[in-house]
Design a protein around this motif. Structure first.
Motif, PDB file in Angstrom:
ATOM      1  N   LEU A  88       0.832  -1.210   0.000  1.00  0.00           N
ATOM      2  CA  LEU A  88       0.000   0.000   0.000  1.00  0.00           C
ATOM      3  C   LEU A  88       0.864   1.256   0.000  1.00  0.00           C
ATOM      4  O   LEU A  88       0.591   2.227  -0.725  1.00  0.00           O
ATOM      5  N   TYR A  89       1.911   1.249   0.820  1.00  0.00           N
ATOM      6  CA  TYR A  89       2.805   2.408   0.902  1.00  0.00           C
ATOM      7  C   TYR A  89       3.472   2.664  -0.448  1.00  0.00           C
ATOM      8  O   TYR A  89       3.568   3.814  -0.896  1.00  0.00           O
ATOM      9  N   ALA A  90       3.931   1.608  -1.125  1.00  0.00           N
ATOM     10  CA  ALA A  90       4.599   1.768  -2.417  1.00  0.00           C
ATOM     11  C   ALA A  90       3.636   2.316  -3.462  1.00  0.00           C
ATOM     12  O   ALA A  90       3.998   3.178  -4.272  1.00  0.00           O
ATOM     13  N   LEU A  91       2.398   1.835  -3.464  1.00  0.00           N
ATOM     14  CA  LEU A  91       1.408   2.335  -4.417  1.00  0.00           C
ATOM     15  C   LEU A  91       1.104   3.811  -4.173  1.00  0.00           C
ATOM     16  O   LEU A  91       0.978   4.596  -5.116  1.00  0.00           O
ATOM     17  N   ALA A  92       0.980   4.187  -2.894  1.00  0.00           N
ATOM     18  CA  ALA A  92       0.719   5.593  -2.571  1.00  0.00           C
ATOM     19  C   ALA A  92       1.892   6.470  -2.983  1.00  0.00           C
ATOM     20  O   ALA A  92       1.709   7.584  -3.501  1.00  0.00           O
ATOM     21  N   LEU A  93       3.113   5.972  -2.794  1.00  0.00           N
ATOM     22  CA  LEU A  93       4.305   6.726  -3.187  1.00  0.00           C
ATOM     23  C   LEU A  93       4.307   6.971  -4.692  1.00  0.00           C
ATOM     24  O   LEU A  93       4.586   8.077  -5.162  1.00  0.00           O
ATOM     25  N   GLY A  94       3.976   5.940  -5.465  1.00  0.00           N
ATOM     26  CA  GLY A  94       3.941   6.090  -6.916  1.00  0.00           C
ATOM     27  C   GLY A  94       2.798   6.964  -7.386  1.00  0.00           C
ATOM     28  O   GLY A  94       2.952   7.767  -8.319  1.00  0.00           O
ATOM     29  N   ALA A  95       1.628   6.827  -6.739  1.00  0.00           N
ATOM     30  CA  ALA A  95       0.453   7.590  -7.163  1.00  0.00           C
ATOM     31  C   ALA A  95       0.650   9.091  -6.964  1.00  0.00           C
ATOM     32  O   ALA A  95       0.131   9.901  -7.745  1.00  0.00           O
ATOM     33  N   ALA A  96       1.396   9.478  -5.926  1.00  0.00           N
ATOM     34  CA  ALA A  96       1.561  10.905  -5.615  1.00  0.00           C
ATOM     35  C   ALA A  96       2.738  11.543  -6.341  1.00  0.00           C
ATOM     36  O   ALA A  96       2.869  12.769  -6.317  1.00  0.00           O
ATOM     37  N   ALA A  97       3.581  10.744  -7.000  1.00  0.00           N
ATOM     38  CA  ALA A  97       4.815  11.281  -7.580  1.00  0.00           C
ATOM     39  C   ALA A  97       4.535  12.305  -8.676  1.00  0.00           C
ATOM     40  O   ALA A  97       5.013  13.449  -8.620  1.00  0.00           O
ATOM     41  N   LYS A 273     -11.133  10.802 -13.392  1.00  0.00           N
ATOM     42  CA  LYS A 273     -12.519  10.554 -12.970  1.00  0.00           C
ATOM     43  C   LYS A 273     -13.079  11.686 -12.120  1.00  0.00           C
ATOM     44  O   LYS A 273     -14.293  11.916 -12.114  1.00  0.00           O
ATOM     45  N   THR A 274     -12.221  12.379 -11.372  1.00  0.00           N
ATOM     46  CA  THR A 274     -12.711  13.385 -10.419  1.00  0.00           C
ATOM     47  C   THR A 274     -12.414  14.819 -10.836  1.00  0.00           C
ATOM     48  O   THR A 274     -13.008  15.748 -10.274  1.00  0.00           O
ATOM     49  N   ASP A 275     -11.487  15.007 -11.788  1.00  0.00           N
ATOM     50  CA  ASP A 275     -11.054  16.360 -12.182  1.00  0.00           C
ATOM     51  C   ASP A 275     -10.542  17.163 -10.992  1.00  0.00           C
ATOM     52  O   ASP A 275     -10.683  18.384 -10.942  1.00  0.00           O
ATOM     53  N   ASP A 276      -9.961  16.483 -10.012  1.00  0.00           N
ATOM     54  CA  ASP A 276      -9.470  17.169  -8.821  1.00  0.00           C
ATOM     55  C   ASP A 276      -8.194  16.473  -8.361  1.00  0.00           C
ATOM     56  O   ASP A 276      -8.233  15.325  -7.897  1.00  0.00           O
ATOM     57  N   ILE A 277      -7.066  17.173  -8.474  1.00  0.00           N
ATOM     58  CA  ILE A 277      -5.790  16.571  -8.083  1.00  0.00           C
ATOM     59  C   ILE A 277      -5.710  16.337  -6.587  1.00  0.00           C
ATOM     60  O   ILE A 277      -4.986  15.447  -6.120  1.00  0.00           O
ATOM     61  N   ALA A 278      -6.483  17.099  -5.810  1.00  0.00           N
ATOM     62  CA  ALA A 278      -6.437  16.948  -4.344  1.00  0.00           C
ATOM     63  C   ALA A 278      -6.908  15.573  -3.906  1.00  0.00           C
ATOM     64  O   ALA A 278      -6.493  15.083  -2.850  1.00  0.00           O
ATOM     65  N   VAL A 279      -7.773  14.940  -4.713  1.00  0.00           N
ATOM     66  CA  VAL A 279      -8.290  13.621  -4.346  1.00  0.00           C
ATOM     67  C   VAL A 279      -7.148  12.616  -4.204  1.00  0.00           C
ATOM     68  O   VAL A 279      -7.183  11.731  -3.345  1.00  0.00           O
ATOM     69  N   VAL A 280      -6.135  12.760  -5.043  1.00  0.00           N
ATOM     70  CA  VAL A 280      -4.975  11.858  -4.947  1.00  0.00           C
ATOM     71  C   VAL A 280      -4.304  12.009  -3.591  1.00  0.00           C
ATOM     72  O   VAL A 280      -3.981  11.013  -2.925  1.00  0.00           O
ATOM     73  N   PHE A 281      -4.106  13.244  -3.159  1.00  0.00           N
ATOM     74  CA  PHE A 281      -3.433  13.464  -1.876  1.00  0.00           C
ATOM     75  C   PHE A 281      -4.318  13.017  -0.705  1.00  0.00           C
ATOM     76  O   PHE A 281      -3.801  12.513   0.293  1.00  0.00           O
ATOM     77  N   TYR A 282      -5.646  13.183  -0.834  1.00  0.00           N
ATOM     78  CA  TYR A 282      -6.543  12.639   0.191  1.00  0.00           C
ATOM     79  C   TYR A 282      -6.400  11.118   0.267  1.00  0.00           C
ATOM     80  O   TYR A 282      -6.373  10.528   1.360  1.00  0.00           O
ATOM     81  N   GLY A 283      -6.310  10.491  -0.890  1.00  0.00           N
ATOM     82  CA  GLY A 283      -6.144   9.037  -0.922  1.00  0.00           C
ATOM     83  C   GLY A 283      -4.835   8.598  -0.298  1.00  0.00           C
ATOM     84  O   GLY A 283      -4.772   7.583   0.420  1.00  0.00           O
ATOM     85  N   VAL A 284      -3.769   9.352  -0.545  1.00  0.00           N
ATOM     86  CA  VAL A 284      -2.466   9.021   0.039  1.00  0.00           C
ATOM     87  C   VAL A 284      -2.522   9.131   1.558  1.00  0.00           C
ATOM     88  O   VAL A 284      -1.985   8.281   2.279  1.00  0.00           O
ATOM     89  N   ILE A 285      -3.198  10.167   2.060  1.00  0.00           N
ATOM     90  CA  ILE A 285      -3.338  10.311   3.518  1.00  0.00           C
ATOM     91  C   ILE A 285      -4.120   9.138   4.088  1.00  0.00           C
ATOM     92  O   ILE A 285      -3.779   8.593   5.149  1.00  0.00           O
ATOM     93  N   ALA A 286      -5.174   8.708   3.376  1.00  0.00           N
ATOM     94  CA  ALA A 286      -5.951   7.556   3.830  1.00  0.00           C
ATOM     95  C   ALA A 286      -5.079   6.302   3.882  1.00  0.00           C
ATOM     96  O   ALA A 286      -5.173   5.500   4.831  1.00  0.00           O
ATOM     97  N   VAL A 287      -4.212   6.137   2.885  1.00  0.00           N
ATOM     98  CA  VAL A 287      -3.311   4.978   2.884  1.00  0.00           C
ATOM     99  C   VAL A 287      -2.371   5.028   4.084  1.00  0.00           C
ATOM    100  O   VAL A 287      -2.124   4.007   4.747  1.00  0.00           O
TER     101      VAL A 287
END
Length: 585
Positions: A88-97, A273-287
């Protein structure tokens, strides 16, 4: 008088008989430990519960499991227990890069345009409102690109310097308090970093983008991902034998690169899907929240109480030796003080031992620094020389990372399985073995060949081939780091891997600065010059690898670690036979 002499003679006979019996028992114990150690190294790598002779976990010792043997693996530290949160940590790291890079570029661009608007007179400049984090053509100009690159360098310098100061000390601290607490601390620092990014994103009109430097500080103070990786490797070292350690490290490196390869696609899909880059960072915080919860309540601690107490005892002894206030202050201020672990003061073969540890650490520093520092240069060079689009560059990155994952998941475990022989009683235990040295030299050979392809490439296919060949150099890093742990007692594993985190942090600063500087100064005259420098560095590392001596280790490595721990626990009446000595080698 004769009776007295006869009694004394009989006493000596009884004492001699008792001594012979003790020696026989000791010999049988050593033979049993040798057989048990060999059997342990032949078990599958991802085993939830490892039966460890007299230390086998029984159902009565785990009341939480209700006496059900099927659930006792939940209390047993293993790679299988650590794998889910790390993936999960590795996926979040890649998703936020990628979103993080776009966010920095857009915030810098918005500030640049606002400044232009303020400086404009008579309506010469029309105000522009950007979509933060999106592709804005207005930002694709050299001035903004240079400013964003410089600011990103500042962020890397802050993170690198702070993590270089804290990571080795936190790694050493983990030997005394366990791995789990500091894994949680590292994830919490990453959460603060992501929260700062969100604040800068949502309040861009009132919050300066220079607050992003605070995000880098939060990340650096807790050691950044270099500390997380060091702690994960320390946990793996606690749970695996010498024979399986390089394969275990390769698993975590493989999942890290897999996350870097897949994560950006996940982040891009979320944004689409969301047109909002902040959603990615919210997801990373959730991870990160899931990660901290799992580590805090589910993941078993890999270090036994006896090992932590042994490390604490060693720390107290070291502090007593340097008892003066001046020595302590210098020890705290001196960033390079933790490097002492690479220069052991006790044990046999000190010259070869020190040479091995210095060479392995230096090779790892070169490989990480070149790999991290040359990524941007390679993409810039390909864009200028071969006119790659962003989409094609993404394909190239995915292909290279996929090749690296294949090497770590398939090639390295296969080499270990086919060519690492089952250890025999009396065979050398500590230090790297011959297979480790062959893998390190082979990895450096592929790095040299791949970089030569970069240098000679006149078209895209040969350049891509160079990236694929060089990707198999990824087999070197986990092998080097596992080899380093084999040279040091297990009560210093966290300190040792913390030093590796320090070197990686310094490489994050030195690598990009050096290679970007070389490329910027030679781009117009001889752009291939940077690849000549890379080849020379890899060639130096390759030559250094031939001076590594197999089967050299400090005193207390191998079976001695377990003996020391058992003795330490027995002296205090704390040895619990139901508790596995997971640090066993």
């Amino acid at each position: 008088m004769a009776d007295t002499q006869a009694g004394a003679s009989g006493g000596r006979l009884i004492q001699r008989s008792q001594n012979d019996e003790v020696e026989d028992n000791s010999r049988r114990d050593r033979e049993s430990e040798d057989v048990d150690g060999i059997e342990a190294q032949s078990r599958p790598l991802l085993t939830p519960v490892e039966t460890r002779g007299t230390n086998e976990v029984d159902d009565e010792a785990l009341p939480e499991s209700g006496g059900n043997a099927r659930f006792k693996w939940l209390k047993q530290p293993s790679l299988m227990m650590l794998m889910p949160p790390f993936v999960l940590y590795a996926l979040a790291l890649g998703a936020a890069a990628v979103p993080r890079v776009n966010l920095v570029l857009t915030l810098v661009c918005q500030d640049y345009l606002n400044r232009k608007e303020r400086e404009a007179t008579n309506g010469d400049f029309m105000p522009i409102k950007l979509l933060l984090g999106a592709d804005n053509p207005q930002c694709e100009i050299p001035e903004i690109g240079a400013q964003a690159a410089t600011f990103t360098l500042y962020m890397n310098i802050i993170t690198g310097i702070l993590s270089a100061m804290t990571a080795p000390r936190l790694g050493q601290y983990s030997d005394r308090i366990g791995r789990r607490k500091l894994l949680i601390l590292g994830s919490f620092g990453a959460c603060l970093c992501e929260l700062t990014l969100i604040v800068c994103l949502k309040k861009s009109d009132s919050v300066s983008y220079y607050w992003l430097l605070l995000a880098s500080a939060f990340e650096g103070i807790v050691g950044a991902f270099t500390l997380i990786l060091a702690l994960v490797h320390s946990y793996a070292s606690d749970c695996t034998t010498f024979a399986k350690r390089s394969a275990a490290f390769s698993l975590f490196h493989g999942f890290l690169f897999l996350g870097i390869a897949i994560g950006p696609a996940i982040g891009g899909l979320v944004i689409a899907k969301t047109d909002d880059i902040a959603v990615v960072f919210y997801g990373v915080i959730a991870v990160h929240c899931v990660f901290m919860t799992y580590v805090g309540f589910i993941l078993p601690e890999s270090l036994s109480k006896a090992k932590m107490e042994l490390a604490e005892k060693q720390h107290v002894e070291d502090s007593r030796i340097s008892a003066s206030w001046g020595s302590r202050i210098l020890g705290v201020v001196n960033v390079f003080k933790p490097l002492d672990v690479l220069w052991p003061e006790e044990g046999g073969n000190l010259t070869k031992l020190r040479a091995n540890m210095i060479l392995l650490a230096a090779i790892d520093f070169i490989m990480f620094g070149v790999g991290f520092g040359s990524m941007t240069v390679i993409l810039l060079y390909s864009k200028v020389e071969f006119h790659w689009t962003t989409k094609f560059a993404s394909y190239y990155t995915s292909i290279v990372n996929a090749s690296r994952v294949v090497g770590l998941f398939v090639v390295l475990p296969l080499l270990t399985r086919l060519f690492r022989k089952k250890p025999q009683p009396g065979a050398p235990v500590g230090g790297c073995d011959r297979l480790d040295t062959v893998i390190i030299r082979g990895a450096l050979t592929t790095e040299v060949l791949g970089t030569l392809f970069f240098f000679a490439a006149k078209d895209t296919p040969l350049f891509m081939a160079g990236g694929i060949v060089a990707s198999f150099g990824g087999l070197g890093s986990p092998t080097i780091q596992s080899s380093l742990t084999k040279h040091s007692p297990s009560n210093k594993t966290g300190q040792l891997l913390g030093v590796i985190a320090l070197l990686h942090s310094l490489a994050r600063v030195i690598g990009p600065t050096a290679f970007n500087g070389i490329y910027s100064r030679t781009a117009k005259t001889y752009p291939q010059a940077v690849f000549i420098v890379l080849v020379v560095l890899f060639a130096i590392a390759w030559l250094a690898a031939w001076f590594i001596t197999p089967y050299i280790a400090a005193d207390g490595v191998g079976d001695g670690d377990e003996a020391v721990e058992r003795l330490f626990a027995e002296e205090r009446g704390q040895l619990d036979e139901s508790e596995p000595l997971v640090g066993r080698n």
